[in-house]
Design an enzyme around this catalytic site. Structure first.
Site, PDB file in Angstrom:
ATOM      1  N   HIS A   1       0.773  -1.291   0.175  1.00  0.00           N
ATOM      2  CA  HIS A   1       0.196   0.319  -0.023  1.00  0.00           C
ATOM      3  C   HIS A   1       0.711   1.231  -0.189  1.00  0.00           C
ATOM      4  O   HIS A   1       0.314   1.797  -0.666  1.00  0.00           O
ATOM      5  CB  HIS A   1      -1.404   0.009   0.987  1.00  0.00           C
ATOM      6  CG  HIS A   1      -1.829   1.408   0.327  1.00  0.00           C
ATOM      7  ND1 HIS A   1      -2.707   0.913   0.042  1.00  0.00           N
ATOM      8  CD2 HIS A   1      -2.521   2.703   1.261  1.00  0.00           C
ATOM      9  CE1 HIS A   1      -3.634   1.942  -0.247  1.00  0.00           C
ATOM     10  NE2 HIS A   1      -2.993   3.164   0.235  1.00  0.00           N
TER      11      HIS A   1
ATOM     12  N   TYR B   1       1.708   5.147  -2.741  1.00  0.00           N
ATOM     13  CA  TYR B   1       2.062   6.347  -2.179  1.00  0.00           C
ATOM     14  C   TYR B   1       3.292   7.734  -3.217  1.00  0.00           C
ATOM     15  O   TYR B   1       3.189   8.310  -2.704  1.00  0.00           O
ATOM     16  CB  TYR B   1       2.280   7.274  -0.761  1.00  0.00           C
ATOM     17  CG  TYR B   1       0.800   6.911   0.109  1.00  0.00           C
ATOM     18  CD1 TYR B   1      -0.335   8.145  -0.007  1.00  0.00           C
ATOM     19  CD2 TYR B   1       0.185   5.835   0.638  1.00  0.00           C
ATOM     20  CE1 TYR B   1      -1.619   7.792   0.179  1.00  0.00           C
ATOM     21  CE2 TYR B   1      -0.712   5.556   0.840  1.00  0.00           C
ATOM     22  CZ  TYR B   1      -1.545   6.431   0.627  1.00  0.00           C
ATOM     23  OH  TYR B   1      -3.082   6.312   1.623  1.00  0.00           O
TER      24      TYR B   1
ATOM     25  N   HIS C   1     -11.499   0.694  -8.178  1.00  0.00           N
ATOM     26  CA  HIS C   1     -11.096   1.801  -7.174  1.00  0.00           C
ATOM     27  C   HIS C   1      -9.711   2.309  -8.049  1.00  0.00           C
ATOM     28  O   HIS C   1      -9.522   3.404  -7.667  1.00  0.00           O
ATOM     29  CB  HIS C   1     -11.013   1.420  -6.187  1.00  0.00           C
ATOM     30  CG  HIS C   1      -9.507   2.357  -5.143  1.00  0.00           C
ATOM     31  ND1 HIS C   1     -10.010   3.658  -4.676  1.00  0.00           N
ATOM     32  CD2 HIS C   1      -8.833   1.458  -5.041  1.00  0.00           C
ATOM     33  CE1 HIS C   1      -9.377   3.612  -3.914  1.00  0.00           C
ATOM     34  NE2 HIS C   1      -8.407   3.083  -3.552  1.00  0.00           N
ATOM     35  N   PHE C   2      -8.634   1.267  -8.319  1.00  0.00           N
ATOM     36  CA  PHE C   2      -7.134   1.621  -8.569  1.00  0.00           C
ATOM     37  C   PHE C   2      -7.266   1.956 -10.078  1.00  0.00           C
ATOM     38  O   PHE C   2      -6.117   3.015 -10.396  1.00  0.00           O
ATOM     39  CB  PHE C   2      -6.271   0.384  -7.719  1.00  0.00           C
ATOM     40  CG  PHE C   2      -6.103  -0.696  -8.436  1.00  0.00           C
ATOM     41  CD1 PHE C   2      -6.118  -0.573  -9.764  1.00  0.00           C
ATOM     42  CD2 PHE C   2      -6.788  -2.126  -7.753  1.00  0.00           C
ATOM     43  CE1 PHE C   2      -5.550  -2.427 -10.309  1.00  0.00           C
ATOM     44  CE2 PHE C   2      -6.187  -2.830  -8.122  1.00  0.00           C
ATOM     45  CZ  PHE C   2      -5.691  -3.125  -9.272  1.00  0.00           C
ATOM     46  N   HIS C   3      -8.129   2.004 -10.632  1.00  0.00           N
ATOM     47  CA  HIS C   3      -7.416   1.924 -12.135  1.00  0.00           C
ATOM     48  C   HIS C   3      -8.518   3.481 -12.097  1.00  0.00           C
ATOM     49  O   HIS C   3      -7.862   4.809 -12.850  1.00  0.00           O
ATOM     50  CB  HIS C   3      -8.831   1.830 -13.115  1.00  0.00           C
ATOM     51  CG  HIS C   3      -8.376   0.254 -13.737  1.00  0.00           C
ATOM     52  ND1 HIS C   3      -7.962  -1.041 -13.536  1.00  0.00           N
ATOM     53  CD2 HIS C   3      -7.375  -0.102 -14.786  1.00  0.00           C
ATOM     54  CE1 HIS C   3      -7.217  -2.480 -13.730  1.00  0.00           C
ATOM     55  NE2 HIS C   3      -7.021  -0.997 -14.401  1.00  0.00           N
TER      56      HIS C   3
ATOM     57  N   ARG D   1     -12.769 -10.414  -8.444  1.00  0.00           N
ATOM     58  CA  ARG D   1     -11.681 -10.245  -9.515  1.00  0.00           C
ATOM     59  C   ARG D   1     -10.763 -10.708  -9.881  1.00  0.00           C
ATOM     60  O   ARG D   1     -11.167 -12.142  -9.815  1.00  0.00           O
ATOM     61  CB  ARG D   1     -10.812  -8.736  -9.201  1.00  0.00           C
ATOM     62  CG  ARG D   1     -10.212  -9.030  -7.426  1.00  0.00           C
ATOM     63  CD  ARG D   1      -8.640  -8.288  -7.031  1.00  0.00           C
ATOM     64  NE  ARG D   1      -7.846  -7.816  -7.573  1.00  0.00           N
ATOM     65  CZ  ARG D   1      -7.135  -6.727  -7.080  1.00  0.00           C
ATOM     66  NH1 ARG D   1      -7.178  -7.233  -5.047  1.00  0.00           N
ATOM     67  NH2 ARG D   1      -5.728  -6.443  -6.888  1.00  0.00           N
ATOM     68  N   ARG D   2      -9.944 -10.547 -10.353  1.00  0.00           N
ATOM     69  CA  ARG D   2      -8.835 -11.742 -11.036  1.00  0.00           C
ATOM     70  C   ARG D   2      -9.349 -13.473 -12.023  1.00  0.00           C
ATOM     71  O   ARG D   2      -8.824 -13.585 -11.514  1.00  0.00           O
ATOM     72  CB  ARG D   2      -7.734 -12.136  -9.742  1.00  0.00           C
ATOM     73  CG  ARG D   2      -7.287 -10.896  -9.765  1.00  0.00           C
ATOM     74  CD  ARG D   2      -6.018 -10.375  -8.241  1.00  0.00           C
ATOM     75  NE  ARG D   2      -5.004  -9.946  -7.777  1.00  0.00           N
ATOM     76  CZ  ARG D   2      -3.940 -10.102  -7.420  1.00  0.00           C
ATOM     77  NH1 ARG D   2      -4.407 -11.117  -6.347  1.00  0.00           N
ATOM     78  NH2 ARG D   2      -3.608  -9.107  -7.742  1.00  0.00           N
TER      79      ARG D   2
END
Lengths: 559, 196
Positions: free
Chosen positions: A228, A232, A379-381, A442-443
């Site tokens: 995680h 950042y 979310h992370f896209h 997912r995946r």
């Protein structure tokens, strides 16, 4: 005078790093398109379900590790050199880390290709997270280790430049761009230590057969210690652009230099002790420890919320310099036709939406609703795939002329590109978020499951699959536009036309001297960051290794 | 360091917002009893599940109001779950114990908040209550190898009376594990039914 005229060597290093990043994003983007179309049942003849996972692994590694790391290092090479006004100390060191860093992804990528190309005797279908005991060929792990170690070399180069500069400017505040770059690299040293330990001491010897077993929970925890915080490390270069360049693109200046420093320090302190929030559904980690890291996860919202205020306020300042008036109609005065501006602004807008989704992910118990569903890539896209990637593309439009001395070509294509990306991502991630709420995992290579019904709110999987297909297509077209503009610019003749942009970065309205000097004491902040990591990870790691470092252990299982 | 008044107001609002988020989770845990898994710390030799209760996975009554289900997740099926559905009683505390002999798997009961990760070497244990008879799909949501997409199953909630008492309820081994069930129970409220 463009940057390339003043610092030709550093400009070359920055260009080379950005070039590798672009190759990665090109291949990774193509794989993303194929994968989305396969997954959504649109075209299923490109490859087999097994090969789908290799494509997925390559997409994740190329986008999340190779593209981001190389672009960041290239961007910071420019930022540190420009703001300190001096080049790197020793070119052999620079070439050394660049070579290591480039060799790594090649090894890893070739290992992943083993699943697609029969004559490569390697395999690495372990996805971006490479959880043990699924095992990849040692070359995959060696490649990842080289990428990380090489990038540490880049950090050393930045710190070395800062050290040299401080010898000549003992009482001057560190320039803001260098401050932001160094804070980000310190965060990177701290967080990538986790994955380096995982790979070097556990996975690599294990995949070579030197040790019989590893503890899957421990290696997983080491991964997420890194996994995680690395987010950042991707995000802060985007913040670097939003703080130091977006105000200029808007026509104005950043409001406060000191606040930017505080924000970067908060990230340095708070971003590593949060990784357990990826393990809320894991056995063997107490709820209390998970709760503690949830709290630090929520507090790391603070620097992002501060950034939202300052960046929007700086944009408003710029708009008013350009003649904008009114409560909201100043928005119209912003240069929306300039892709460097519009890309950053749209990226910021998307980041706000992605942040709200992240608050759901971070909730200790709410997380169970969406854990490992397709909500998560949705979310992370938004965050990495847009806030970071679109900002990188946008700044390239402005930075590339500085680094090459060549004027940007195909300006209309460039002006359209960020909007295409924005629409494509809104469509695609909308579908992913909604499917995730219905429990779609997912995946997986399957569009539907025979034994399981997914009850989608409002409509069915047919509609969301259509959005996946269309969104991915728009994103791919947008990526192609970007690559065409960059390649054509690169191929142009140097000095043939005036650059049309200047490399000047305006000073903030309220300068560094308005803030306390202790902000610049990186030794102190890094020590506190290490202490926080020890507090956050000491107990869970101690609990995990009470039976021994490798127990309860698992032997490798070929992927 | 001078901070503009609007900035101070914004930071104050942000902090309130963050504290509010944390409070909402705390309310969920304490007020509604919705927690997560992880407190049991029960480890297991994943290379040899055949010498544990997981040799013969399935459900058993440990008390008149407590049903325990042992589930094995392996490449690429749930045992029980895939070939035969997992059967559990309604209106009863059901404790799941899930273990994996090979790689990391997911155990997601679609449409509920039962959604955990199964890590080799660890037993993932959590408890819940199903309000009424129903049928749910189960998927593995963590990539576990080439046949990952085939790993699916079903969970059927039946009336309590439909599940016969387990024969070996009095065996020593079972009563021992009952003790540990009681001490390390981690309730996981289920948000099933209602809106569907």
């Amino acid at each position: 005078m463009a940057f390339v005229d003043e610092h030709p060597f550093e400009a070359k290093i920055a260009r080379l790093n950005i070039a590798v990043a672009l190759v990665a994003v090109g291949i990774g983007g193509l794989f993303g398109l194929l994968q989305a179309w396969f997954r959504a049942d649109f075209v299923r003849s490109f490859f087999s379900p097994t090969q789908y996972y290799a494509i997925l692994t390559a997409h994740g590694v190329l986008m999340a590790l190779v593209f981001t790391t190389f672009f960041t290092v290239g961007l910071f090479t420019w930022g540190v050199t420009r703001s300190l006004g001096r080049g790197f100390h020793d070119r052999r060191v620079t070439w050394g880390w660049f070579t290591l860093m480039t060799l790594g992804p090649i090894l890893s990528f070739v290992s992943v290709l083993g699943e697609l190309v029969s004559w490569i005797p390697l395999h690495a279908t372990v996805l971006y997270t490479f959880y043990a005991p699924l095992e990849a060929s040692p070359t995959f792990y060696v490649g990842l280790a080289l990428l990380v170690v090489g990038s540490w070399g880049a950090g050393v180069d930045f710190l070395w430049s800062l050290y040299d500069w401080q010898q000549h400017n003992p009482d001057t505040r560190i320039p803001l761009q260098t401050f932001m770059a160094v804070a980000t690299m310190l965060l990177w040293f701290l967080c990538s230590a986790g994955v380096a330990i995982e790979v070097v001491f556990f996975l690599l010897p294990w995949s070579l057969g030197w040790i019989p077993a590893v503890n899957p929970l421990l290696t997983r925890t080491l991964f997420w210690y890194f996994g995680h915080a690395v987010v950042y490390f991707w995000l802060l270069p985007a913040y670097f652009v939003w703080y130091s360049l977006l105000p200029k693109f808007s026509g104005g200046r950043l409001l406060s230099d000191s606040l930017a420093r505080v924000v970067f320090l908060l990230f340095l302190l708070l971003s590593t002790p949060v990784g357990l929030h990826h393990q809320f559904s894991d056995p063997g980690i107490s709820q209390g420890l998970k709760f503690v890291q949830m709290v630090s996860t929520y507090f790391i919202l603070l620097p992002s919320l501060m950034t939202a205020f300052t960046v929007v306020a700086s944009m408003e300042h710029g708009a008013r310099q350009r003649g904008g008036t009114g409560r909201l109609s100043w928005l119209r005065a912003l240069p929306w036709e300039n892709p460097a501006f519009s890309g950053c602004a749209l990226a910021g807008l998307i980041f706000a939406a992605g942040g709200f989704g992240g608050m759901v992910n971070a909730g200790l118990n709410i997380n169970a609703m969406i854990h490992n569903t397709i909500w998560v890539p949705g979310h992370f896209h938004l965050t990495v795939g847009t806030a970071v990637a679109l900002t990188f593309m946008a700044v390239t439009y402005w930075l590339l002329p500085q680094l090459t001395g060549k004027r940007l070509r195909h300006r209309t294509l460039a002006a359209v590109q960020p909007y295409l990306w924005f629409v494509g991502m809104v469509v695609m991630s909308n579908a992913m978020h909604r499917e995730g709420l219905a429990g779609v995992p997912r995946r997986t290579s399957l569009p539907q499951y025979s034994q399981v019904t997914f009850n989608l709110p409002i409509t069915g999987l047919g509609e969301t699959h259509l959005q996946l297909v269309g969104g991915a297509a728009l994103l791919f077209v947008s990526l192609c536009c970007f690559l065409v503009v960059v390649l054509q610019t690169w191929r142009g003749e140097r000095g043939a036309m005036p650059l049309a942009v200047n490399g000047h970065v305006p000073e903030p309205l309220s300068g560094a001297d308005a803030g306390p000097g202790i902000l610049d004491d990186f030794r102190l902040w890094f020590a506190i960051a290490v202490l926080l990591v020890v507090i956050a990870y000491g107990i869970p790691i101690a609990q995990m290794i009470q039976h021994g470092l490798f127990a309860p252990g698992s032997a490798p299982i070929p992927a | 360091m001078d901070i503009h008044r609007y900035e101070k107001i914004w930071i104050a609002i942000s902090l309130l917002f963050i504290v509010g988020l944390i409070a909402s989770v705390v309310y969920g845990v304490i007020g509604l009893g919705v927690t997560t898994t992880g407190n049991s710390h029960e480890t297991i030799n994943s290379n040899d599940l055949s010498n544990t209760e997981f040799a013969d996975p399935g459900g058993r009554w440990v008390e008149s109001d407590h049903y325990v289900v042992d589930v094995v997740t392996r490449q690429f099926l749930f045992q029980p779950g895939t070939q035969t559905p997992i059967m559990v009683p309604a209106n009863t505390t059901v404790t799941f114990r899930v273990a994996s002999p090979d790689v990391v798997h997911g155990f997601e009961v679609v449409g509920t908040n039962i959604n955990v990760i199964v890590v080799p070497g660890q037993v993932n244990r959590f408890s819940t209550t199903f309000d009424q008879p129903n049928t749910y799909g189960i998927v593995c949501n963590e990539y576990c190898g080439a046949g990952h997409q085939n790993m699916q199953g079903q969970l059927v909630v039946v009336p309590r009376s439909a599940l016969p008492p387990t024969e070996n309820t009095t065996a020593n081994q079972t009563s021992n594990s009952t003790q540990s069930d009681r001490s390390s129970r981690t309730p996981l409220n289920t948000v099933v039914g209602g809106d569907r």
